[in-house]
Design an enzyme around this catalytic site. Structure first.
Site, PDB file in Angstrom:
ATOM      1  N   GLY A 207       0.836  -1.206   0.000  1.00 47.74           N
ATOM      2  CA  GLY A 207       0.000   0.000   0.000  1.00 47.74           C
ATOM      3  C   GLY A 207       0.860   1.242   0.000  1.00 47.74           C
ATOM      4  N   ASN A 208       0.279   2.382   0.318  1.00 47.58           N
ATOM      5  CA  ASN A 208       1.060   3.614   0.428  1.00 47.58           C
ATOM      6  C   ASN A 208       0.417   4.525   1.482  1.00 47.58           C
ATOM      7  OD1 ASN A 208      -0.926   5.420  -0.973  1.00 47.58           O
ATOM      8  ND2 ASN A 208      -0.509   3.996  -2.657  1.00 47.58           N
ATOM      9  N   HIS A 209       1.032   5.684   1.710  1.00 47.85           N
ATOM     10  CA  HIS A 209       0.611   6.538   2.831  1.00 47.85           C
ATOM     11  C   HIS A 209      -0.574   7.451   2.526  1.00 47.85           C
ATOM     12  CE1 HIS A 209       3.856   5.283   5.339  1.00 47.85           C
ATOM     13  NE2 HIS A 209       4.770   5.643   4.457  1.00 47.85           N
ATOM     14  N   SER A 210      -1.194   7.326   1.365  1.00 47.17           N
ATOM     15  CA  SER A 210      -2.302   8.238   1.036  1.00 47.17           C
ATOM     16  C   SER A 210      -3.439   8.092   2.062  1.00 47.17           C
ATOM     17  CB  SER A 210      -2.827   7.919  -0.366  1.00 47.17           C
ATOM     18  OG  SER A 210      -4.032   8.603  -0.573  1.00 47.17           O
ATOM     19  N   ALA A 275      -4.007   7.546  -5.065  1.00 44.54           N
ATOM     20  CA  ALA A 275      -2.598   7.133  -5.162  1.00 44.54           C
ATOM     21  C   ALA A 275      -2.613   5.630  -5.463  1.00 44.54           C
ATOM     22  CB  ALA A 275      -1.892   7.422  -3.857  1.00 44.54           C
TER      23      ALA A 275
END
Ligand code: C5P
Length: 398
Positions: A207-210, A275
């Site tokens: 995943g990512n930090h969005s 994102a």
């Protein structure tokens, strides 16, 4: 504001004394003002002052003990163009956030059909308390517009954040609301927001930090202007509720692509804020991967570019805006994306700026238009930037 109906809710904080000036400002602009006061607010400012300035009876109780007449909170809730609660104490805020309705003001809030604005005012520690933050976030998610408290001298003698915004600024905020209200009426907007999660196995993902904050703020701004919004959201902690909002929750890039493909042709404006993970594991294990070797290699495969798909299918009448988040040479990369993805505009945010990007409530952006003209914006809250972005898009429809 001529002819606008403003229902003003007054609660028991010291800033209530400023409401006399606020009513004067509304009346100067020929707005119609009716006021509901909580019993506690009558200790801070006299109902006679409020009735005199608003040129209307003041509503305090559910029923008038003298003549037995009932005050209909449902009618009051249907009456205004805007319901403004100022000042809003921590106590009434907590009641609004939980649906508690022990007085006429809180009951009217639950019946209100119009846009609600709140101008909180309290001492700095009360304002900074996580309970207050949570309650404000709750109301924000329900579509209430918050006029945040300001920093300065407080009645306690302390200095900090908690002062009610000055009456002139509250009036300005309502001016903006009335100016834009319905400016996007009948427009259909598709928005992607948040991250995507690409499953590795049943318990792990890439995943990512969005956080989704920017996309949700844009959705809210379009809704405030009367548009119909489809919000396709990856996993976030945010909620947004509005009669003209449809939310489709998705997890992976492929799922997001599916929803976009099913809907894009029936929408006029596309704002692609999500994102999206660029890659996903080529194999998604059905059982949890066991810890064995020192090293574990995952083979990834490229995800579909959802925005590029929408750009390829874009009709003349559709407007498509993408985002670019870069760590270096932001404008140069963004220019290329604008052309390669067939966009009408691209919002560039660079992680080079302090206070900008994932997780922050603020962001610093530039918008590049189709003719490669660049508009820079200073560091602002994501909500303020949402206003700028939607205003930018709306200019294409003038
Ligand atoms: O190419 P890049 O990922 O930097 O482009 C960012 C823009 O493209 C954003 O608007 C994002 O929402 C969109 N995007 C997408 N699908 C992807 C990757 C990015 O819609 N797979």
């Amino acid at each position: 504001m001529k002819g606008k109906k403003i229902l003003l809710g007054i609660t028991g904080g010291i800033a209530a004394y400023k409401i006399a000036f606020l009513i004067r400002l509304f009346k100067k602009e020929e707005a119609e003002v009716k006021c509901i006061m909580t019993p506690a607010s009558c200790d801070f400012i006299s109902p006679l002052t409020i009735a005199t300035l608003s040129e209307n009876p003041v509503y305090i109780d559910f029923w008038n003990q003298k003549d037995g007449q009932w005050t209909n909170h449902v009618d009051l809730g249907m009456w205004p163009d805007v319901f403004l609660i100022a000042p809003l104490t921590a106590n009434t805020l907590a009641k609004l956030a939980t649906g508690y309705c022990d007085n006429l003001l809180t009951a009217t809030y639950l019946s209100a059909k119009s846009q609600v604005f709140i101008a909180p005012a309290m001492d700095l520690d009360m304002y900074a308390h996580p309970t207050t933050t949570n309650n404000l976030n709750k109301l924000d998610a329900y579509g209430v517009q918050i006029i945040p408290a300001e920093s300065g001298f407080l009645a306690s003698g302390l200095i900090g954040k908690g002062r009610m915004t000055e009456p002139e600024d509250i009036v300005k905020r309502l001016h903006t609301f009335f100016m834009f209200q319905n400016s996007m009426l009948g427009r259909k907007v598709l928005i992607t927001a948040g991250p995507t999660h690409e499953h590795i196995d049943p318990v792990r993902f890439i995943g990512n930090h969005s956080t989704g904050k920017m996309g949700y703020a844009i959705a809210e701004e379009f809704l405030n202007r009367g548009a119909e919004v489809l919000l396709i959201s990856g996993p976030t902690k945010l909620t947004l509720v509005h009669p003209k909002l449809q939310v489709k929750d998705v997890v992976s890039a492929n799922e997001m692509l599916g929803v976009v493909q099913d809907n894009w042709q029936s929408y006029e404006i596309g704002v692609f804020c999500a994102a999206v993970a660029d890659y996903r594991p080529i194999v998604q294990e059905s059982q949890k991967i066991k810890k064995k070797e020192e090293e574990l290699a995952l083979t990834l495969i490229k995800n579909p570019d959802i925005l590029a798909w929408a750009g390829e299918k874009k009709k003349q009448s559709q407007f498509l805006l993408g985002f670019a988040l870069e760590t270096n040479n932001a404008l140069e990369y963004a220019d290329k994306k604008l052309v390669s993805k067939n966009l009408d505009a691209i919002v560039v945010n660079s992680l080079e700026n302090d206070g900008a990007g994932f997780g922050y409530d603020t962001n610093k952006i530039s918008i590049i238009s189709k003719n490669l003209q660049i508009t820079d914006f200073p560091l602002k809250s994501k909500k303020e930037l949402a206003t700028d972005i939607v205003t930018f898009i709306s200019k294409s429809f003038e």
